[in-house]
Design a protein around this motif. Structure first.
Motif, PDB file in Angstrom:
ATOM      1  N   PHE A  81       0.815  -1.289  -0.052  1.00 13.12           N
ATOM      2  CA  PHE A  81      -0.032   0.184  -0.004  1.00 13.12           C
ATOM      3  C   PHE A  81       0.939   1.251  -0.073  1.00 13.12           C
ATOM      4  O   PHE A  81       1.528   1.373   0.868  1.00 13.12           O
ATOM      5  CB  PHE A  81      -1.013  -0.072   1.203  1.00 13.12           C
ATOM      6  CG  PHE A  81      -1.934  -1.207   1.163  1.00 13.12           C
ATOM      7  CD1 PHE A  81      -3.213  -0.828   0.676  1.00 13.12           C
ATOM      8  CD2 PHE A  81      -1.542  -2.510   1.744  1.00 13.12           C
ATOM      9  CE1 PHE A  81      -3.955  -1.937   0.807  1.00 13.12           C
ATOM     10  CE2 PHE A  81      -2.547  -3.410   1.904  1.00 13.12           C
ATOM     11  CZ  PHE A  81      -3.877  -3.236   1.479  1.00 13.12           C
ATOM     12  N   LYS A  89      -4.554   5.100   3.052  1.00 12.43           N
ATOM     13  CA  LYS A  89      -3.883   3.723   3.247  1.00 12.43           C
ATOM     14  C   LYS A  89      -4.462   2.781   4.449  1.00 12.43           C
ATOM     15  O   LYS A  89      -4.527   1.896   4.706  1.00 12.43           O
ATOM     16  CB  LYS A  89      -2.469   3.751   2.986  1.00 12.43           C
ATOM     17  CG  LYS A  89      -2.023   4.306   1.531  1.00 12.43           C
ATOM     18  CD  LYS A  89      -0.375   4.378   1.593  1.00 12.43           C
ATOM     19  CE  LYS A  89       0.012   5.420   2.606  1.00 12.43           C
ATOM     20  NZ  LYS A  89      -0.261   6.436   2.650  1.00 12.43           N
ATOM     21  N   GLY A  90      -4.039   3.696   5.685  1.00 13.56           N
ATOM     22  CA  GLY A  90      -4.139   2.917   6.812  1.00 13.56           C
ATOM     23  C   GLY A  90      -5.601   2.541   6.998  1.00 13.56           C
ATOM     24  O   GLY A  90      -5.907   1.637   7.723  1.00 13.56           O
ATOM     25  N   ILE A  93      -6.291  -0.678   5.124  1.00  9.21           N
ATOM     26  CA  ILE A  93      -5.381  -1.891   5.949  1.00  9.21           C
ATOM     27  C   ILE A  93      -6.123  -2.226   7.301  1.00  9.21           C
ATOM     28  O   ILE A  93      -6.243  -3.503   7.466  1.00  9.21           O
ATOM     29  CB  ILE A  93      -4.011  -1.290   6.237  1.00  9.21           C
ATOM     30  CG1 ILE A  93      -3.429  -1.159   4.902  1.00  9.21           C
ATOM     31  CG2 ILE A  93      -3.386  -2.342   7.067  1.00  9.21           C
ATOM     32  CD1 ILE A  93      -1.783  -0.338   4.896  1.00  9.21           C
ATOM     33  N   VAL A 107       0.306  -6.968   9.589  1.00  8.28           N
ATOM     34  CA  VAL A 107       0.575  -5.683   8.874  1.00  8.28           C
ATOM     35  C   VAL A 107       2.026  -5.151   9.177  1.00  8.28           C
ATOM     36  O   VAL A 107       2.364  -5.458  10.174  1.00  8.28           O
ATOM     37  CB  VAL A 107      -0.439  -4.601   9.517  1.00  8.28           C
ATOM     38  CG1 VAL A 107      -0.229  -3.251   8.823  1.00  8.28           C
ATOM     39  CG2 VAL A 107      -1.824  -5.190   9.023  1.00  8.28           C
ATOM     40  N   ALA A 109       4.547  -2.213   9.250  1.00 12.23           N
ATOM     41  CA  ALA A 109       4.515  -0.502   9.067  1.00 12.23           C
ATOM     42  C   ALA A 109       6.187  -0.229   9.602  1.00 12.23           C
ATOM     43  O   ALA A 109       6.112  -0.105  10.830  1.00 12.23           O
ATOM     44  CB  ALA A 109       3.650   0.191   9.812  1.00 12.23           C
ATOM     45  N   ASP A 140       2.342  -1.500   4.895  1.00 11.22           N
ATOM     46  CA  ASP A 140       2.068   0.047   5.013  1.00 11.22           C
ATOM     47  C   ASP A 140       3.035   0.708   4.656  1.00 11.22           C
ATOM     48  O   ASP A 140       3.675   1.050   5.739  1.00 11.22           O
ATOM     49  CB  ASP A 140       1.321   0.214   6.353  1.00 11.22           C
ATOM     50  CG  ASP A 140       0.759   1.444   6.723  1.00 11.22           C
ATOM     51  OD1 ASP A 140       0.666   2.590   5.600  1.00 11.22           O
ATOM     52  OD2 ASP A 140       0.257   1.808   7.607  1.00 11.22           O
ATOM     53  N   ARG A 141       3.280   1.193   3.600  1.00  8.86           N
ATOM     54  CA  ARG A 141       4.525   1.767   3.029  1.00  8.86           C
ATOM     55  C   ARG A 141       5.609   0.432   2.912  1.00  8.86           C
ATOM     56  O   ARG A 141       5.433  -0.485   3.587  1.00  8.86           O
ATOM     57  CB  ARG A 141       4.828   3.006   3.666  1.00  8.86           C
ATOM     58  CG  ARG A 141       4.351   4.057   3.465  1.00  8.86           C
ATOM     59  CD  ARG A 141       4.975   5.345   3.751  1.00  8.86           C
ATOM     60  NE  ARG A 141       4.081   6.369   3.559  1.00  8.86           N
ATOM     61  CZ  ARG A 141       3.714   7.154   2.436  1.00  8.86           C
ATOM     62  NH1 ARG A 141       4.205   6.699   1.270  1.00  8.86           N
ATOM     63  NH2 ARG A 141       2.806   8.140   2.570  1.00  8.86           N
TER      64      ARG A 141
END
Length: 302
Positions: A81, A89-90, A93, A107, A109, A140-141
């Motif tokens: 994402f 994005k968050g 997710i 997840v 990040a 998440d990135r």
């Protein structure tokens, strides 16, 4: 428990599920008086709230089926994402992972790299987070920090960025060749929408933690990020792992569209389950439950 009582209990659990989602949404409704000028500018979602909740829960039920299939077949899935700050994005997710087993759907990040990590092969710190059989990983990135924030903010040299662009297609092909399904999403919002969301975060004490100096600087460098995004698409949109753009100005539509598309990308099927029967509890007539000290209990304030 009788069948009727069980049915009532299940209905109450569904109501709790709706309440849980409502709690996550309700902060959008708590607009202080000094934010009235923002709420007036924000567009109204064409999705009715009831429609959104109904579709979200339906899609989350499908995500549970996907999770069962991933475990059953030993599939490995990576979902990346990316997008501008405050693009949503968050939120998506969170809705994907909300009802899944965190041991199956993780997840990731990652924070800024440490001094030691800066001396490693660039992709090295991401590799340990790739999935084993029966796992889904939501980044998440991701490694695209190098062609985005690191490039725009000057944390990576032009030589390092060029090396990244040369390496990332083969890195992703290696991931796919190893049996991983790699899906990449870019969340896109307009300049005005990002400005409104940043203003909401600035004035809302519950959201201020979401703002970093990097986020604020990204407003100044909007055009630089646009150029970086365009080159990223041009040089990393490979057949083995293409990019998919999610229009993010409407959060609810973006969430539903992204989850629906994700489900369409994977040929999951219903997994047969053996019927589950709750065993009868064993009672021991000689057992006497101890009375625990009152100070052990959390006070009943509510």
């Amino acid at each position: 428990m009788s069948e009727e009582s069980a049915k009532t209990w299940v209905e109450a659990e569904w109501a709790d599920s709706l309440d849980e989602e409502l709690e996550m949404e309700i902060d959008d409704l708590l607009v202080a008086k000094d934010l009235a000028f923002i709420s007036e500018k924000k567009h109204k979602s064409p999705l009715e709230r009831n429609t959104y909740f109904h579709e979200l829960l339906r899609l989350q039920a499908e995500l549970v089926k996907l999770q069962d299939w991933v475990q059953h077949t030993g599939e490995k899935i990576v979902i990346v994402f990316e997008g501008r700050d405050a693009a949503g994005k968050g939120g998506v997710i969170k809705r994907i992972a909300q009802r899944l087993n965190p041991r199956v759907a993780r997840v990731v990040a990652l924070p800024a790299p440490t001094d030691r990590e800066k001396t490693q092969w660039y992709f090295q710190r991401y590799v340990p987070h790739l999935p084993a059989a029966g796992e889904m990983v939501l980044f998440d990135r991701s490694w695209y920090n190098r062609s985005g924030v690191e490039r725009v903010m000057g944390f990576a040299s032009e030589d390092q960025v060029e090396q990244f662009f040369n390496d990332v297609p083969e890195f992703e092909r290696m991931i796919v060749r190893s049996g991983v399904r790699l899906i990449k999403y870019w969340f896109s919002i307009t300049d005005e929408e990002q400005q409104l969301r940043f203003l909401m975060r600035i004035h809302d004490p519950l959201k201020q933690w979401k703002l970093s100096p990097m986020d604020l600087e990204s407003r100044v460098r909007w055009e630089d990020y646009t150029k970086a995004k365009e080159e990223t698409f041009e040089r990393t949109n490979i057949p083995e792992a293409p990019w998919f753009i999610v229009e993010g100005n409407d959060k609810k539509q973006a969430r539903l569209n992204c989850i629906n598309h994700l489900l369409s990308m994977i040929p999951y099927e219903d997994v047969p389950h053996d019927p589950i029967h709750l065993p009868e509890r064993v009672y021991n007539q000689d057992y006497e439950r101890k009375v625990l000290p009152e100070h052990l209990y959390v006070p009943q304030k509510f």
